[in-house]
Design a protein around this motif. Sequence first.
Motif, PDB file in Angstrom:
ATOM      1  N   ALA A  98     -21.733   3.251  -6.138  1.00 31.41           N
ATOM      2  CA  ALA A  98     -20.372   3.687  -6.452  1.00 31.41           C
ATOM      3  C   ALA A  98     -19.622   4.071  -5.184  1.00 31.41           C
ATOM      4  N   SER A  99     -18.348   3.795  -5.194  1.00 33.45           N
ATOM      5  CA  SER A  99     -17.479   4.126  -4.072  1.00 33.45           C
ATOM      6  C   SER A  99     -16.336   5.004  -4.555  1.00 33.45           C
ATOM      7  N   ASN A 100     -15.779   5.767  -3.635  1.00 33.57           N
ATOM      8  CA  ASN A 100     -14.450   6.298  -3.871  1.00 33.57           C
ATOM      9  C   ASN A 100     -13.467   5.140  -3.739  1.00 33.57           C
ATOM     10  N   VAL A 101     -12.278   5.298  -4.289  1.00 36.69           N
ATOM     11  CA  VAL A 101     -11.300   4.211  -4.277  1.00 36.69           C
ATOM     12  C   VAL A 101      -9.955   4.737  -3.807  1.00 36.69           C
ATOM     13  N   LEU A 102      -9.384   4.065  -2.829  1.00 35.52           N
ATOM     14  CA  LEU A 102      -8.008   4.299  -2.406  1.00 35.52           C
ATOM     15  C   LEU A 102      -7.204   3.070  -2.786  1.00 35.52           C
ATOM     16  N   PHE A 103      -6.282   3.232  -3.716  1.00 34.00           N
ATOM     17  CA  PHE A 103      -5.453   2.125  -4.187  1.00 34.00           C
ATOM     18  C   PHE A 103      -4.024   2.364  -3.715  1.00 34.00           C
ATOM     19  N   ILE A 104      -3.512   1.453  -2.913  1.00 36.23           N
ATOM     20  CA  ILE A 104      -2.165   1.561  -2.346  1.00 36.23           C
ATOM     21  C   ILE A 104      -1.292   0.488  -2.983  1.00 36.23           C
ATOM     22  N   LEU A 105      -0.186   0.919  -3.574  1.00 38.29           N
ATOM     23  CA  LEU A 105       0.746  -0.001  -4.232  1.00 38.29           C
ATOM     24  C   LEU A 105       2.114   0.126  -3.581  1.00 38.29           C
ATOM     25  N   SER A 106       2.704  -0.996  -3.247  1.00 36.85           N
ATOM     26  CA  SER A 106       4.095  -1.003  -2.808  1.00 36.85           C
ATOM     27  C   SER A 106       4.944  -1.606  -3.913  1.00 36.85           C
ATOM     28  N   ASP A 107       6.252  -1.610  -3.718  1.00 33.24           N
ATOM     29  CA  ASP A 107       7.157  -2.060  -4.762  1.00 33.24           C
ATOM     30  C   ASP A 107       7.999  -3.220  -4.246  1.00 33.24           C
ATOM     31  N   GLU A 108       7.879  -4.376  -4.910  1.00 33.99           N
ATOM     32  CA  GLU A 108       8.726  -5.532  -4.596  1.00 33.99           C
ATOM     33  C   GLU A 108       8.364  -6.190  -3.269  1.00 33.99           C
ATOM     34  N   HIS A 109       7.084  -6.237  -2.956  1.00 32.32           N
ATOM     35  CA  HIS A 109       6.630  -6.883  -1.731  1.00 32.32           C
ATOM     36  C   HIS A 109       6.194  -8.309  -2.046  1.00 32.32           C
ATOM     37  N   ALA A 157      -1.844  -3.756  -3.028  1.00 29.20           N
ATOM     38  CA  ALA A 157      -1.148  -4.744  -3.850  1.00 29.20           C
ATOM     39  C   ALA A 157       0.297  -4.297  -4.016  1.00 29.20           C
ATOM     40  N   SER A 158       1.079  -5.096  -4.730  1.00 28.19           N
ATOM     41  CA  SER A 158       2.452  -4.736  -5.062  1.00 28.19           C
ATOM     42  C   SER A 158       2.690  -5.043  -6.529  1.00 28.19           C
ATOM     43  N   ASP A 159       3.720  -4.414  -7.111  1.00 24.08           N
ATOM     44  CA  ASP A 159       3.938  -4.613  -8.542  1.00 24.08           C
ATOM     45  C   ASP A 159       4.592  -5.950  -8.859  1.00 24.08           C
ATOM     46  N   HIS A 160       5.274  -6.547  -7.910  1.00 20.01           N
ATOM     47  CA  HIS A 160       5.881  -7.880  -8.054  1.00 20.01           C
ATOM     48  C   HIS A 160       6.470  -8.254  -6.709  1.00 20.01           C
ATOM     49  N   GLY A 161       7.083  -9.425  -6.621  1.00 19.89           N
ATOM     50  CA  GLY A 161       7.668  -9.872  -5.370  1.00 19.89           C
ATOM     51  C   GLY A 161       9.174  -9.685  -5.334  1.00 19.89           C
ATOM     52  N   MET A 210      -2.671  -9.210  -2.382  1.00 21.39           N
ATOM     53  CA  MET A 210      -3.827  -8.514  -2.948  1.00 21.39           C
ATOM     54  C   MET A 210      -4.918  -8.525  -1.881  1.00 21.39           C
ATOM     55  N   ILE A 211      -5.240  -7.350  -1.361  1.00 22.30           N
ATOM     56  CA  ILE A 211      -6.188  -7.220  -0.256  1.00 22.30           C
ATOM     57  C   ILE A 211      -7.172  -6.116  -0.599  1.00 22.30           C
ATOM     58  N   MET A 212      -8.453  -6.346  -0.329  1.00 21.62           N
ATOM     59  CA  MET A 212      -9.472  -5.328  -0.551  1.00 21.62           C
ATOM     60  C   MET A 212     -10.377  -5.239   0.673  1.00 21.62           C
ATOM     61  N   ALA A 213     -10.754  -4.017   1.009  1.00 21.88           N
ATOM     62  CA  ALA A 213     -11.695  -3.791   2.098  1.00 21.88           C
ATOM     63  C   ALA A 213     -12.576  -2.609   1.734  1.00 21.88           C
ATOM     64  N   GLY A 214     -13.808  -2.635   2.201  1.00 22.32           N
ATOM     65  CA  GLY A 214     -14.701  -1.523   1.918  1.00 22.32           C
ATOM     66  C   GLY A 214     -16.133  -1.972   1.800  1.00 22.32           C
TER      67      GLY A 214
END
Length: 455
Positions: free
Chosen positions: A2-13, A262-266, A289-293
């Motif tokens: 199990a990992s901790n999770v940091l989820f970063i979302l931008s808007d309209e990217h 990720a972003s909510d839409h483009g 959509m990018i993931m690292a860890g």
Amino acid sequence: MASNVLFILSDEHARDIAGCYGNQIVQTPNIDALAGRGVRFDNAYCNSPICVPSRASLATGNYPHRTGYWDNAHPFDGGVPTWHHHLRDAGHNVVSIGKLHYRDAGDDAGCSQSLHPIYVPDGQGDVIGLLRKDGQPRKAASAMAEKAARGMSDYAAFDDRVAGAATDWLRARSGGAGKPWVLYVSFVIPHFPLIAPPDFFALYDDADIPLPDQYGHDERPRHPGIDAYRQSFNYDDYFDEDSLRTALQAAGLEEDTLVIYASDHGESLGNRGLWGKSVFYDDACAIPMIMAGPGIKAGTKNSTPCSLVDLYPTILGAAGRRLNAREHKLPGSDLRAFLDRPAPQRAVFSEYHAAGSTSGGFMLRKGDWKLIYYVGHPPQLFHLPSDPREKHDLAGQESTAEIQAMLETELRQIVDPEAADAKAFADQARRIAALGGEDTIRARSEIGFTPAPKG
């Protein structure tokens, strides 16, 4: 593990406005660095190209036609279980910092704590967007265009507060003690108003920035579904060619934290004479959509088509939680399952029932092909490897009839377009009536974009 999770979302990217996705002009060093130490999904999409239903799909792991969060006036109210609920109730610390765009603070959205949240205005959202069939231009379009400039916006100041709060929160966990956590950090920018801070504006020379693709009036595609959006959101009437010219490492948490961006839409950015989102061209519907860890090979690319509903099982899986019986029926998959075994023929789905559309729209991306199905209007069909800018609609041709029929059959395995369209309009009609009727709604002030709370 199990990992901790940091989820970063931008808007309209928009997906392609990032160096790691091949853009040669824009400077996105932090996003590029994240991609450099993880995996970049090249075919990621939102499940509805507008804020509220897209964020509801992200939270619930399900599609708008299954949840009823159709548009920006049907905001998420906590009534459908989310990955936040699951993890919080299992003992995880689930903290959101920044824009949620849910209904209001009185709803249980599943977070242990929400810092600096943005909800829809007045708990109601963009109710004028419920009036879809009239095709009238939105009054806020001119205001959005007039604000485009260099300078500081309320959104930039808000995002600074969000970044500071997230950094402080991570720093407080530098010792590694405490129960497992998921931190959901949600920024507003690059959502309009199109106001660039002077330091960032100065990084670019107008001469280096090309005009939008298919910007000339004689180049723009003509389709009733696209024309209806262009007429309603007539931003381009107010532009012309002249006007167009980290904390984890410091906190020692990098090794045991899955990071997702990720972003909510483009954003269409003027391509085809369109601005904003709300259509199914990749400019508006495709997302980064990018993931690292832990367990993710650095600097890799993945061709698997995916979407925001996949983040529900991905975040739960990373946090060490199993899906329950209800969650196994959700449409998404844990994206980590595709890291060593990409699935380029996987299908992803998006839909739209909101402002600027006179009928429901549905998109199926499968392999090299994208089908856009409009209720009551002709479909569109694009072969993306040979036509990445989606300039050549192949729908209705004898040579593509078999692939078009196959894609529509697969689309109908996900949704009955006509039934979903009718249900959306029926739900919206009830909402219009509950708000006092069309005349009452038209008399309201129009919302160009959700205001940021003051500091």
